[in-house]
Design a protein around this motif. Structure first.
Motif, short mmCIF file in Angstrom:
data_model
loop_
_atom_site.label_atom_id
_atom_site.label_comp_id
_atom_site.label_asym_id
_atom_site.label_seq_id
_atom_site.Cartn_x
_atom_site.Cartn_y
_atom_site.Cartn_z
N GLU A 215 0.85 -1.18 0.00
CA GLU A 215 0.00 0.00 0.00
C GLU A 215 0.89 1.23 0.00
OE1 GLU A 215 -3.26 -0.18 2.62
OE2 GLU A 215 -3.12 -2.35 2.82
N HIS B 34 1.27 5.36 -0.10
CA HIS B 34 0.58 6.60 0.21
C HIS B 34 1.50 7.74 -0.22
CE1 HIS B 34 -2.45 4.45 2.60
NE2 HIS B 34 -1.46 3.60 2.74
N SER C 149 5.21 4.77 2.90
CA SER C 149 4.59 3.58 2.34
C SER C 149 4.73 2.43 3.32
CB SER C 149 5.22 3.23 0.99
OG SER C 149 6.58 2.92 1.13
N VAL C 150 3.71 1.59 3.31
CA VAL C 150 3.70 0.44 4.20
C VAL C 150 3.62 -0.80 3.34
CG1 VAL C 150 2.39 -0.75 6.00
CG2 VAL C 150 2.58 1.74 6.05
N HIS C 151 4.51 -1.72 3.53
CA HIS C 151 4.49 -2.93 2.73
C HIS C 151 4.89 -4.15 3.55
CE1 HIS C 151 8.88 -2.16 2.06
NE2 HIS C 151 8.47 -0.94 2.20
N ALA D 272 3.04 -6.27 4.92
CA ALA D 272 2.24 -6.34 6.13
C ALA D 272 1.58 -7.71 6.27
CB ALA D 272 1.16 -5.25 6.11
N VAL E 44 -4.12 0.45 6.74
CA VAL E 44 -3.51 -0.68 6.05
C VAL E 44 -4.31 -1.95 6.37
CG1 VAL E 44 -1.20 0.33 6.09
CG2 VAL E 44 -1.92 -1.15 7.96
#
Ligand SMILES: [Cu+2]
Length: 161
Positions: free
Chosen positions: A27, A29, A35-37, A39, A144
């Motif tokens: 995801e 942003h 950014s968050v990955h 997860a 997320v």
């Protein structure tokens, strides 16, 4: 503390199981430049109401940000924890602010930093997605989803971290 230690061992062991199928939970942003990955969350162990979540936060912004809190509709409380070894004793402590350095990233992964879900009424089961809201000092709230699986999504996918 005894139950927390047992859970720590459970989560540590969960990371050593058979590889799961690759998953690209990603995801981005762009506006927030965070950014968050990668997860994911662990299935809730039988008989308890806690579980753990892991993810990597990348900060593309020019200043350090801080993860201040996390919430989920699936848990009464979510804390950011740090796991460490004190001799042969595994310890966990809650962090108030987790720094995400400018141009860098922070990984929450088995054996170290993690999200801890408390008060899980409906157990996390493999294959479902757990919604989590992360609140950062500068970037604000980022939503997320953490797919529930038994092993990390990147463990065998050939990434070099
Ligand atoms: Cu913990």
């Amino acid at each position: 503390m005894r139950s927390l230690l047992a859970l720590s061992l459970f989560f540590a062991a969960a990371a050593c199981g058979a590889p799961a199928s690759p998953s690209s939970a990603h995801e981005v942003h762009a506006a927030a430049q965070l950014s968050v990955h990668d997860a994911w969350a662990t299935p809730t162990p039988a008989g308890v109401d806690v579980s753990a979540g892991y993810l990597t936060i990348t900060n593309g912004a020019g200043r350090t940000d801080h993860l201040l809190s996390a919430t989920s509709p699936r848990a009464a409380n979510v804390e950011v924890h740090e796991m460490s070894m004190d001799g042969a004793v595994m310890r966990m402590r809650a962090l108030g602010r987790l720094p995400v350095p400018a141009g860098g990233d922070v990984s929450l992964a088995p054996g170290g930093l993690h999200l801890m879900f408390f008060g899980v009424q409906q157990p996390f089961s493999e294959g479902e997605d757990i919604p989590v809201r992360l609140v950062f000092e500068h970037a604000g709230a980022i939503d997320v989803t953490l797919p529930v699986q038994r092993t990390a999504p990147t463990e065998h996918s050939g990434h070099t971290n």
